[in-house]
Design a protein around this motif. Structure first.
Motif, PDB file in Angstrom:
ATOM      1  N   SER A 115       0.663  -1.088   0.227  1.00 35.31           N
ATOM      2  CA  SER A 115      -0.474  -0.205  -0.094  1.00 35.31           C
ATOM      3  C   SER A 115       0.801   1.199   0.153  1.00 35.31           C
ATOM      4  O   SER A 115       1.823   1.470   0.035  1.00 35.31           O
ATOM      5  CB  SER A 115      -0.875  -0.053   1.414  1.00 35.31           C
ATOM      6  OG  SER A 115      -0.415   0.220   2.420  1.00 35.31           O
ATOM      7  N   LEU A 116       0.397   2.370  -0.340  1.00 28.92           N
ATOM      8  CA  LEU A 116       0.660   3.849  -0.049  1.00 28.92           C
ATOM      9  C   LEU A 116       0.062   4.552   0.607  1.00 28.92           C
ATOM     10  O   LEU A 116      -1.088   4.248  -0.030  1.00 28.92           O
ATOM     11  CB  LEU A 116       1.165   4.442  -1.332  1.00 28.92           C
ATOM     12  CG  LEU A 116       1.127   5.542  -1.275  1.00 28.92           C
ATOM     13  CD1 LEU A 116       2.122   5.993  -0.979  1.00 28.92           C
ATOM     14  CD2 LEU A 116       1.480   6.567  -2.487  1.00 28.92           C
ATOM     15  N   GLU A 117       0.096   4.869   1.712  1.00 30.55           N
ATOM     16  CA  GLU A 117      -0.782   5.738   2.862  1.00 30.55           C
ATOM     17  C   GLU A 117      -0.380   7.047   2.242  1.00 30.55           C
ATOM     18  O   GLU A 117       0.250   7.893   1.969  1.00 30.55           O
ATOM     19  CB  GLU A 117      -0.482   5.878   4.136  1.00 30.55           C
ATOM     20  CG  GLU A 117      -1.140   6.466   4.525  1.00 30.55           C
ATOM     21  CD  GLU A 117      -2.282   6.203   4.568  1.00 30.55           C
ATOM     22  OE1 GLU A 117      -3.357   7.249   4.954  1.00 30.55           O
ATOM     23  OE2 GLU A 117      -3.285   4.580   4.807  1.00 30.55           O
ATOM     24  N   LEU A 118      -2.042   7.554   2.111  1.00 34.30           N
ATOM     25  CA  LEU A 118      -1.625   8.816   1.615  1.00 34.30           C
ATOM     26  C   LEU A 118      -1.987   9.938   2.348  1.00 34.30           C
ATOM     27  O   LEU A 118      -2.556  11.459   1.625  1.00 34.30           O
ATOM     28  CB  LEU A 118      -2.506   9.332   0.528  1.00 34.30           C
ATOM     29  CG  LEU A 118      -1.895   7.948  -0.673  1.00 34.30           C
ATOM     30  CD1 LEU A 118      -3.237   8.396  -2.598  1.00 34.30           C
ATOM     31  CD2 LEU A 118      -0.800   9.405  -1.341  1.00 34.30           C
ATOM     32  N   GLY A 119      -2.381  10.034   3.811  1.00 33.80           N
ATOM     33  CA  GLY A 119      -2.774  10.430   4.939  1.00 33.80           C
ATOM     34  C   GLY A 119      -4.715  10.389   5.041  1.00 33.80           C
ATOM     35  O   GLY A 119      -5.255  10.339   3.943  1.00 33.80           O
ATOM     36  N   ASP A 120      -4.925  10.453   6.248  1.00 33.09           N
ATOM     37  CA  ASP A 120      -6.058  11.056   6.511  1.00 33.09           C
ATOM     38  C   ASP A 120      -6.552   9.790   5.990  1.00 33.09           C
ATOM     39  O   ASP A 120      -8.068  10.287   5.568  1.00 33.09           O
ATOM     40  CB  ASP A 120      -6.248  11.985   6.057  1.00 33.09           C
ATOM     41  CG  ASP A 120      -6.127  13.202   6.595  1.00 33.09           C
ATOM     42  OD1 ASP A 120      -5.865  13.997   8.161  1.00 33.09           O
ATOM     43  OD2 ASP A 120      -6.031  14.096   5.916  1.00 33.09           O
ATOM     44  N   GLY A 121      -6.417   8.088   5.930  1.00 28.61           N
ATOM     45  CA  GLY A 121      -7.832   7.151   6.175  1.00 28.61           C
ATOM     46  C   GLY A 121      -7.632   7.182   4.275  1.00 28.61           C
ATOM     47  O   GLY A 121      -8.468   5.945   3.213  1.00 28.61           O
ATOM     48  N   ARG A 122      -6.508   7.790   3.118  1.00 31.77           N
ATOM     49  CA  ARG A 122      -6.804   7.525   1.781  1.00 31.77           C
ATOM     50  C   ARG A 122      -5.470   7.105   1.964  1.00 31.77           C
ATOM     51  O   ARG A 122      -4.183   7.159   2.350  1.00 31.77           O
ATOM     52  CB  ARG A 122      -6.839   8.976   1.044  1.00 31.77           C
ATOM     53  CG  ARG A 122      -7.551   9.894   1.798  1.00 31.77           C
ATOM     54  CD  ARG A 122      -8.250  11.561   1.089  1.00 31.77           C
ATOM     55  NE  ARG A 122      -6.418  11.995   2.074  1.00 31.77           N
ATOM     56  CZ  ARG A 122      -6.960  12.934   1.705  1.00 31.77           C
ATOM     57  NH1 ARG A 122      -8.132  14.036   1.704  1.00 31.77           N
ATOM     58  NH2 ARG A 122      -5.815  14.002   2.074  1.00 31.77           N
ATOM     59  N   GLY A 123      -5.657   5.719   0.533  1.00 29.82           N
ATOM     60  CA  GLY A 123      -4.484   5.450   0.323  1.00 29.82           C
ATOM     61  C   GLY A 123      -4.610   4.511  -1.060  1.00 29.82           C
ATOM     62  O   GLY A 123      -5.962   4.848  -2.342  1.00 29.82           O
ATOM     63  N   ILE A 124      -3.789   3.926  -1.798  1.00 27.23           N
ATOM     64  CA  ILE A 124      -3.358   2.778  -3.001  1.00 27.23           C
ATOM     65  C   ILE A 124      -3.287   1.619  -1.434  1.00 27.23           C
ATOM     66  O   ILE A 124      -1.860   1.447  -1.295  1.00 27.23           O
ATOM     67  CB  ILE A 124      -2.618   3.089  -3.133  1.00 27.23           C
ATOM     68  CG1 ILE A 124      -2.891   4.837  -4.368  1.00 27.23           C
ATOM     69  CG2 ILE A 124      -2.987   2.505  -4.876  1.00 27.23           C
ATOM     70  CD1 ILE A 124      -2.125   5.820  -5.276  1.00 27.23           C
ATOM     71  N   TRP A 125      -3.944   1.122  -2.447  1.00 30.23           N
ATOM     72  CA  TRP A 125      -3.893  -0.847  -1.501  1.00 30.23           C
ATOM     73  C   TRP A 125      -3.846  -1.704  -2.844  1.00 30.23           C
ATOM     74  O   TRP A 125      -4.881  -2.198  -4.121  1.00 30.23           O
ATOM     75  CB  TRP A 125      -5.008  -0.848  -0.783  1.00 30.23           C
ATOM     76  CG  TRP A 125      -4.602  -1.984   0.040  1.00 30.23           C
ATOM     77  CD1 TRP A 125      -3.847  -2.598   1.398  1.00 30.23           C
ATOM     78  CD2 TRP A 125      -5.482  -3.211   0.160  1.00 30.23           C
ATOM     79  NE1 TRP A 125      -4.296  -3.766   2.019  1.00 30.23           N
ATOM     80  CE2 TRP A 125      -5.210  -4.566   0.805  1.00 30.23           C
ATOM     81  CE3 TRP A 125      -6.816  -3.321  -0.761  1.00 30.23           C
ATOM     82  CZ2 TRP A 125      -5.806  -5.749   0.755  1.00 30.23           C
ATOM     83  CZ3 TRP A 125      -7.367  -5.276  -1.274  1.00 30.23           C
ATOM     84  CH2 TRP A 125      -6.756  -5.885   0.324  1.00 30.23           C
TER      85      TRP A 125
END
Length: 124
Positions: free
Chosen positions: A50-60
């Motif tokens: 994954s890549l966490e983009l902050g505030d509960g957002r991301g790519i998984w």
């Protein structure tokens, strides 16, 4: 192999505060591998990253196999791959590229991943 690197979360936050917007090529960005809890794996040898983009957002992303999970309140869009998601005592859905899915907080799910699935998500 993905080769686009992302700034760390603190830098990303500063970039957003300064520029007001940020874009990432979701198919080419490098994701960080994460180990699944062995108790979650039902079949196969699935892996996640994954890549966490902050505030509960991301790519998984998850590779083929079968896992169980307890969900958060989430909306996601499937970018690539296919999976069947079965909710204990509820619906069974098929997801594929372009689908938008909502998951209920606390839902107990079984993910049957047919093809490596990549999604963008927002949880709350």
């Amino acid at each position: 192999m993905s080769d686009v690197l992302m700034p760390d979360l603190a830098d990303l936050g500063r970039m957003l505060a300064t520029a007001g917007a940020f874009s990432v090529p979701v198919h080419d960005v490098r994701l960080t591998p994460h180990e699944l809890d062995p108790q979650q794996i039902v079949a196969g040898d699935p892996t996640t990253s994954s890549l966490e983009l902050g505030d509960g957002r991301g790519i998984w992303e998850i590779t083929p196999g079968v896992i169980t999970d307890v969900e958060r309140d989430e909306i996601f869009v499937v970018l690539s791959g296919r999976a069947t998601i079965a909710v204990e005592g509820g619906a069974t859905i098929e997801v594929s590229p372009g689908d938008v899915c909502l998951l209920a907080e606390g839902a107990r799910t079984t993910w049957i991943v047919h093809e490596t699935l990549r999604k963008v998500y927002q949880t709350r």
